[in-house]
Each structure stands twice: as structure tokens, then as C-alpha cells.
Design an enzyme around this catalytic site. Structure first.
Site, mmCIF file in Angstrom:
data_model
loop_
_atom_site.group_PDB
_atom_site.id
_atom_site.type_symbol
_atom_site.label_atom_id
_atom_site.label_comp_id
_atom_site.label_asym_id
_atom_site.label_seq_id
_atom_site.Cartn_x
_atom_site.Cartn_y
_atom_site.Cartn_z
ATOM 1 C CG LEU A 8 65.167 61.952 90.207
ATOM 2 C CD1 LEU A 8 65.297 63.429 89.191
ATOM 3 C CD2 LEU A 8 65.916 61.283 89.722
ATOM 4 C CG ASP A 9 59.876 65.333 90.409
ATOM 5 O OD1 ASP A 9 59.584 64.273 88.708
ATOM 6 O OD2 ASP A 9 60.100 66.128 90.059
ATOM 7 N NE ARG A 10 54.904 59.190 94.312
ATOM 8 C CZ ARG A 10 53.491 58.974 93.780
ATOM 9 N NH1 ARG A 10 52.719 60.145 94.244
ATOM 10 N NH2 ARG A 10 53.085 57.987 93.539
ATOM 11 C CB SER B 265 61.600 63.068 88.005
ATOM 12 O OG SER B 265 61.176 64.216 87.495
#
Length: 189
Positions: A44-46, A48
């Protein structure tokens, strides 16, 4: 015994436990847990927020993260603009991005879900509306949902992963974990 950690990842936190090589100090999973021998099942990207699963069982981790299994991942997406049926229909059919065609997404417009506060808050523009979508994809790649919303003219302002399979972030405070041991072996098949 297999342990599964449901983590409500705050905005700005990186999914790995370390961020070696970054020129700036960034918050990582190690800032939130001292659990040993657990690994993220997916990313889960930074930018999000929401549900990130971690586990200590390689087979379960692969089952959750491997795109071949197409485990559904559902998000609430706040997009810039006023989502209309033509944009939603494009996402439902799949969208052509630089790296190829996406798989179709389940997508519906929803009323503002009243999510937890984000730090820092998203930017809002007086003259440009924003709207919320509920989306489900079964095969995600790097920033896939953000690419899809941008391609249809609704750039993502906030993305909150709510569900992965049957696991939900409901009832978990931002930055906190819920830990349990899955029963049975059906998920490992």
C-alpha cells in the site's frame, strides 16, 4: 500457528519495515510494531491509507498478495472532479495505461463516507468539486487505482483501502493492529 495482522496504515507510512537508501527519514512499519518474522502481504503506497495485511505464513502471504489468485481489494477513493457514469463505465471495462490495459474494476459513486481525519488533510479547491467512489479490483499493480482514476479525468486525492478479501479495517484505529489466527486451511488451498 499462523498469525494474520490487520494494520490500519496511516497516510505517509511506507509498507516495508525499513526504508534504506531514502535520502529523507520516512515512517515505516517498524515504527508501529516490534513483531518478528511477519511480512506484508502486498503493498500500500505511502500516499494511501487503510488495510495492510501482514502474516507469518508464506503460503498465506502468497495467496493474499500474488496477482494470480486475484483476491479482491476494495477501496474508497476521493477523486478530483464530479464522477459521472461515462467515467465509471470506462473503469468498469478497463482502462488503457502506459503499461497496458487494466482489468475491469467494480466501481460505484458513493456519498462521502466520513473517514477518519488525515494528517495532513487533502487539498480542496473552491471551484473544483470532488466525489467519492467505492472500487474493487482483483489484480493490482503499482498505483493501479490512481492510474485508472487519472486516466478517466478524476485524479485521486485520497485512497483508503477498506477490504482485502473478507478482511476489513473496520473497528481498527489508524496506526493500530488487529491480530488473529485464521482457522482452517481453506484459504491456503
Amino acid at each position: 500457528m499462523t498469525r494474520l495482522f490487520l494494520f490500519k496504515k496511516p497516510f505517509g507510512v511506507s509498507s516495508p519495515f525499513t526504508d534504506r537508501g531514502s535520502p529523507t527519514v520516512r515512517s515505516t512499519l517498524s515504527d508501529f510494531t516490534e513483531a518478528k518474522e511477519v511480512y506484508p502481504a502486498g503493498r500500500l503506497d505511502r500516499d494511501s491509507e487503510g488495510l495492510l495485511l501482514l502474516c507469518d505464513n508464506e503460503r498465506l502471504q502468497a495467496r493474499i498478495a500474488d496477482p494470480r489468485f486475484r483476491m479482491p481489494k476494495s477501496c474508497l477513493v476521493q477523486g478530483e472532479g464530479d464522477p459521472q457514469e461515462p467515467e465509471l463505465e470506462r473503469m468498469r471495462r478497463g482502462v488503457l495505461l502506459e503499461d497496458g490495459m487494466t482489468l475491469p474494476a467494480a466501481v460505484a459513486r458513493v456519498d462521502e463516507p466520513n473517514p477518519w481525519p488525515r494528517d495532513p488533510p487533502i487539498r480542496r479547491r473552491k471551484l473544483i468539486p470532488d466525489g467519492w467512489l467505492r472500487t474493487t479490483i482483483r489484480k493490482g499493480r503499482d498505483r493501479r487505482m490512481r492510474g485508472m482514476t487519472a486516466a478517466v479525468g478524476l485524479p485521486t486525492l485520497r485512497l483508503i483501502r477498506w477490504l482485502v478479501g473478507d478482511w476489513s479495517v473496520a473497528g481498527i484505529a489508524p496506526g493500530q493492529f488487529d491480530v488473529f489466527s485464521p482457522t482452517g486451511n481453506s484459504i491456503l488451498r
